[in-house]
Enzyme design. Structure first.
Site, mmCIF file in Angstrom:
data_model
loop_
_atom_site.group_PDB
_atom_site.id
_atom_site.type_symbol
_atom_site.label_atom_id
_atom_site.label_comp_id
_atom_site.label_asym_id
_atom_site.label_seq_id
_atom_site.Cartn_x
_atom_site.Cartn_y
_atom_site.Cartn_z
ATOM 1 N N ASP A 144 0.735 -1.277 0.063
ATOM 2 C CA ASP A 144 -0.040 0.005 -0.093
ATOM 3 C C ASP A 144 0.940 1.174 0.004
ATOM 4 O OD1 ASP A 144 -2.291 1.624 0.631
ATOM 5 O OD2 ASP A 144 -3.402 -0.161 0.899
ATOM 6 N N HIS A 177 -3.680 6.173 3.821
ATOM 7 C CA HIS A 177 -4.448 4.956 3.207
ATOM 8 C C HIS A 177 -3.835 3.617 3.762
ATOM 9 C CE1 HIS A 177 -5.865 2.013 0.217
ATOM 10 N NE2 HIS A 177 -6.814 2.860 0.214
ATOM 11 N N SER A 340 -11.078 -0.586 -0.547
ATOM 12 C CA SER A 340 -9.986 -0.768 0.184
ATOM 13 C C SER A 340 -10.163 -1.019 1.542
ATOM 14 C CB SER A 340 -9.187 0.531 -0.034
ATOM 15 O OG SER A 340 -8.460 0.760 -1.294
#
Length: 590
Positions: A144, A177, A340
């Site tokens: 990620d 994220h 996600s």
């Protein structure tokens, strides 16, 4: 004279132990007692008996609830002594049963103060899954934007990863994220701070392939996949994707799969009728998103490539984890939504399944899909196999296995490996506990005076097994079969009354010489197993002697002199059959 002194020391130590120790059987906790009066008993008689209980025990009997009047179910405050007294009184003749009002507890609920906001955890039934495993021993690679070790990841284990964007070892997050995704997988849990993670005893491997702007290349992602496979990852999560098929990435995924890695990827957020890559590649579990109502999230892709659905959130309820504010790089609890957020739920449960014993990635995927909650009329394949169910997945993972995990858990909680066994009562109680554990060995020593033999592992194991009430059977169970025989096998000798009769009194049939006698008869012809049977008989003798003094509740024989005499007599009988089994042998040399 020496033998006499040793015998006196043994008896004295045993008596001291009996006066200080609460017994070997694992018993439920209760503070009140249930009395279920028979339906044919007149109300006037019930009232008279309740008044008698109130006067004798200084308690106030009450109906269990407003619905209990029809069934004549009453509850009174009381302990074990009160329970025994009630069962032996005339009142018992008017009841269906008198039993402890055991205290049961919910499956583990973490103490993280913001756990209440995590509807997503409860929607996948994570709490009962935690009762079996929390993911220990499994490494999850998060491919990620990197991971920043925010406060709510302080207790989470990490292994070294890599930053493929900037070509350096430290794979810190500059977007937020990746840290949020990692929190769903393994946020530190039960730390009185923040929120919880799915597999919070798993280990995280941070692999940065996306820049601060959230973009990255297929070459970096493919290299990260191979890095994870080569460095011990058991699960890979990729909450990323895009269009265009890459042979390089496809080969990397096949490589990871061949090395036993479960690969999970988000389906994409375009509300399109097909998952994006890498979710669509072979050997990848593609995950769509559902909202707090269990419906497809408005943004989630669907159709081809969707293998499973998991909580991804929506405006009506987002997925809350601790991450960083990309502008200030300060920790912040934030609610995100997207596939996600759905993908790491599946990756976390995959880690739980691996920790439960399933290692092959295809088998892990099969477990996840077979255990999913099926959604009917899913013509457009919004949900794949269905909604992720962590509890069902973990149970399916251990189904059919006869595992020693519960045996060691029992040892930890109730047996000799439980630190509380030795610590409770302090130094004063330590010596008698040690003497009690050694009691069966002392019995064997006295027998050895008459029949010289050498010690062996089989004899020693028999001594431990018998003296602790055949506790080793506690860990054996098989799912989806009638449970009463396994409940019976899973009971120590002091607990067999509970398995047979439904309460914790000793069953005279089992708390006797019967089991050791049967073992000796069956194993007499095998020299090694014979030693185990003899050791078990001596251990049971010690166990029955202990029960005679601390817990002589013997079903229909009561808890008085008759019960004590019965237990002592059978203890002597156990010793006697051990003596007879060795008579004429001369030795038990290995």
């Amino acid at each position: 004279m020496k033998k006499f002194i040793l015998l006196c020391l043994f008896i004295g130590g045993l008596w001291f132990a009996l006066s200080s120790f609460q017994g070997l059987a694992a018993k439920g906790e209760y503070q009140s007692i249930v009395l279920d009066f028979r339906e044919n008993v007149p109300n006037t008689e019930i009232e008279a008996k309740l008044n008698a209980i109130a006067q004798q025990y200084k308690v106030k009997p009450r109906l269990n609830s407003e619905f209990s009047a029809a069934d004549n179910v009453y509850v009174v405050e009381g302990d074990r002594q009160t329970l025994t007294s009630l069962r032996n009184s005339k009142i018992a003749k008017s009841t269906e049963y008198i039993e402890p009002n055991y205290i049961y507890r919910a499956y583990e609920v973490p103490n993280d103060p913001q756990y209440g906001q995590q509807w997503n955890m409860r929607s996948i039934s994570i709490e009962s899954a935690w009762d079996e495993t929390k993911g220990s021993g499994v490494t999850v690679a998060v491919i990620d934007t990197g991971i920043s070790q925010v406060p709510d990841l302080k207790n989470t284990k990490f292994v070294e990863g890599y930053d493929f964007v900037n070509d350096k070892v430290a794979a810190d997050d500059d977007n937020g994220h990746g840290t949020h995704v990692a929190g769903t997988v393994a946020q530190s849990t039960n730390n009185n701070y923040g929120v919880a993670g799915v597999a919070y005893e798993a280990t995280l491997m941070p692999l940065k392939v996306l820049s601060a702007g959230g973009t990255g290349t297929t070459s970096d992602i493919a290299e990260a996949i191979r890095f994870a496979a080569d460095n011990g990852a058991g699960v890979i999560n990729m909450s990323l994707g895009g269009g265009g098929e890459s042979e390089m990435m496809k080969e990397a995924i096949a490589y990871a799969h061949q090395k036993g890695v479960v690969v999970v990827a988000a389906a994409g957020n375009a509300n399109s009728n097909a998952a994006e890559y890498p979710a669509r590649y072979p050997h990848v579990i593609g995950v769509s998103a559902i909202d707090s109502a269990g419906e497809k999230a408005p943004y989630s892709n669907f159709g081809a490539g969707i293998d499973l659905s998991a909580p991804g959130g929506s405006n009506s309820g987002k997925i809350v984890q601790e991450t960083i504010d990309p502008d200030t790089e300060e920790p912040v609890f934030a609610g995100f939504q997207g596939t996600s957020m759905a993908s790491p739920h599946v990756a976390g449960v995959a880690a739980l399944v691996k920790a439960a014993g399933i290692q092959d990635p295809d088998e892990v995927e099969s477990v996840l899909q077979k255990s999913a909650r099926v959604v009917q009329d899913d013509g457009l394949n919004y949900y794949g196999a269905g909604h992720l169910d962590a509890s069902a997945a973990v149970k399916l993972a251990v189904r059919g296995q006869i595992t020693f995990k519960d045996f060691f858990r029992w040892l930890r909680d109730n047996g000799y490996l439980n630190p509380r066994f030795w610590i409770d009562g302090g130094a004063v109680a330590l010596l008698p506990k040690v003497l009690m554990v050694l009691g069966s060995y002392l019995l064997a020593w006295f027998l050895r005076v008459y029949f010289p033999f050498t010690w062996s592992w089989s004899l020693s194991w028999g001594l431990v097994t018998g003296s602790s009430g055949l506790f080793f059977l506690k860990g054996f169970y098989i799912f989806d079969l009638p449970q009463w025989p396994f409940r019976l096998l899973g009971s120590s000798i002091p607990e067999l009354g509970s398995a047979i009769q439904g309460y914790s009194e000793l069953n005279p049939f089992f708390a006797s010489v019967v089991i050791p006698f049967v073992l000796i008869v069956l194993l007499l012809g095998n020299p090694n197993w014979k030693k185990f049977a003899v050791g078990t008989a001596l251990g049971v003798a010690s166990c029955l002697l202990i029960s005679a003094f601390i817990a002589p509740d013997l079903g229909w024989l009561g808890s008085g002199a008759i019960a004590r005499t019965f237990l002592i007599g059978n203890a002597l009988a156990c010793y006697g059959i051990a003596w007879l089994a060795m008579k004429g042998e001369g030795s038990l040399v290995s």
